[in-house]
Design an enzyme around this catalytic site. Structure first.
Site, short mmCIF file in Angstrom:
data_model
loop_
_atom_site.label_atom_id
_atom_site.label_comp_id
_atom_site.label_asym_id
_atom_site.label_seq_id
_atom_site.Cartn_x
_atom_site.Cartn_y
_atom_site.Cartn_z
N LEU A 132 0.80 -1.13 -0.05
CA LEU A 132 0.11 0.06 -0.14
C LEU A 132 0.84 1.37 0.06
CD1 LEU A 132 -2.85 -0.57 2.66
CD2 LEU A 132 -2.74 -0.84 0.07
N ASP A 133 0.44 2.30 -0.57
CA ASP A 133 1.10 3.24 -0.84
C ASP A 133 1.51 4.06 0.76
OD1 ASP A 133 1.29 3.61 -3.30
OD2 ASP A 133 -0.64 4.57 -3.44
N LYS A 134 2.38 4.71 1.00
CA LYS A 134 2.88 5.12 2.45
C LYS A 134 1.72 5.96 2.86
CE LYS A 134 6.39 8.03 4.68
NZ LYS A 134 7.24 9.11 4.73
#
Length: 300
Positions: A132-134
């Site tokens: 998942l993106d940060k």
């Protein structure tokens, strides 16, 4: 260094499999530079390999230094057994270390739990099956064994595993259901970003309008494919950027926390075959939190 291809594969995926200690970004740069030869000829990362072909490249040299120091970061674990765990990743926590990352990642937090983690994705990404993106919150499955990792990764690839999201987007949406079908590739002007590109990989996202909010529209998103930044790119492309997305949304919509949450994750257990479905509400910073319900995504 030379490898003989053992099965049909893409060149970039083959290299990632043969050289798991290197990041895919680094390997892609090597291929793009023409330093990888297939039967003596330079090829693109998407080149289709056939059994018996010879893939040759110079030794990439030392892999990037990644900080794998265990970090005592509280984690919300929603499911765990001897094969895997499902974690509700908080905002601001990267999935794994990177040479440019200065703070601890989810991997560092997992290492502090003294739990065995798979090594299939490389030494600096133990256990990480998908990312998942940060700034995206929500559910990630983490593999404890290499066997579990391979089986879960295959489910992600074939989409027998399901990932569904809540998002709050800009503008108004008249349709209750619609889909965004647009191929995605690296942005030609910025290799760190993705963009709709006719020459890109097939990408399909299903969108469901749930409620209109003061800030925008609460929607559900279901991935048919799993391209990098897919939901963010697709919603921006149809004029409904995700609020708080400081990369893809226009400046007037980019302030505040990103309104994207991976709320629902389902997969077949790699040992028992039992269908595992996990749900997590978004955190307090999510604008439509009071209106979200599990059935919004399960019935989608």
């Amino acid at each position: 260094m030379e490898y003989i291809v053992d099965q049909k594969d893409r060149l970039d995926k083959f290299l990632a499999r043969m050289l798991p200690e290197y990041s895919r970004t680094r390997l892609s740069k090597i291929v793009d530079s023409g330093l990888v030869l297939v039967d003596g000829a330079a090829q693109k990362p998407s080149f289709s390999l056939q059994p018996g072909m010879a893939v040759a490249l110079e030794d990439p040299g030392p892999s990037e230094v990644h900080d794998l120091t265990p970090a005592d970061i509280p984690l919300e674990i929603l499911f765990e057994d001897e094969s895997l765990l499902v974690v509700n990743k908080p905002r601001g926590l990267a999935a794994h270390p990177a040479a440019s990352l200065k703070e601890p990642s989810l991997v560092n937090a997992l290492l502090a739990r003294n739990t065995s983690l798979s090594q299939t994705a490389g030494s600096f990404r133990p256990g990480i099956v998908h990312r998942l993106d940060k700034e995206t919150t929500g559910l990630m499955v983490v593999a404890k064994t290499d066997r579990a990792h391979v089986i879960l990764a295959k489910q992600m690839e074939t989409k027998t595993a399901e990932r569904r999201y809540f998002a709050v987007v800009a503008g108004d949406i008249e349709q209750e259901h619609f889909k965004v079908d647009g191929p995605i590739a690296r942005n030609k002007n910025n290799r760190l970003l993705m963009a709709i590109d006719p020459a890109g990989k097939h990408a399909l996202t299903y969108i469901k309008r749930i409620a209109r909010l003061t800030q925008g529209v609460l929607v559900g998103a279901r991935l048919e494919t799993g391209r990098t930044h897919q939901i963010r790119v697709h919603l921006r492309a149809v004029g409904h950027p995700i609020l708080g997305d400081k990369v893809y949304a226009p400046r007037e919509f980019g302030s505040g926390p990103m309104q994207l949450h991976a709320a629902y994750l389902a997969f077949d257990h790699p040992l028992s075959g039992e269908r595992i479905a996990v749900y997590a509400d978004p955190d307090e910073s999510f604008y439509g939190r009071a209106l979200v319900k599990r059935e919004h995504l399960e019935d989608f």
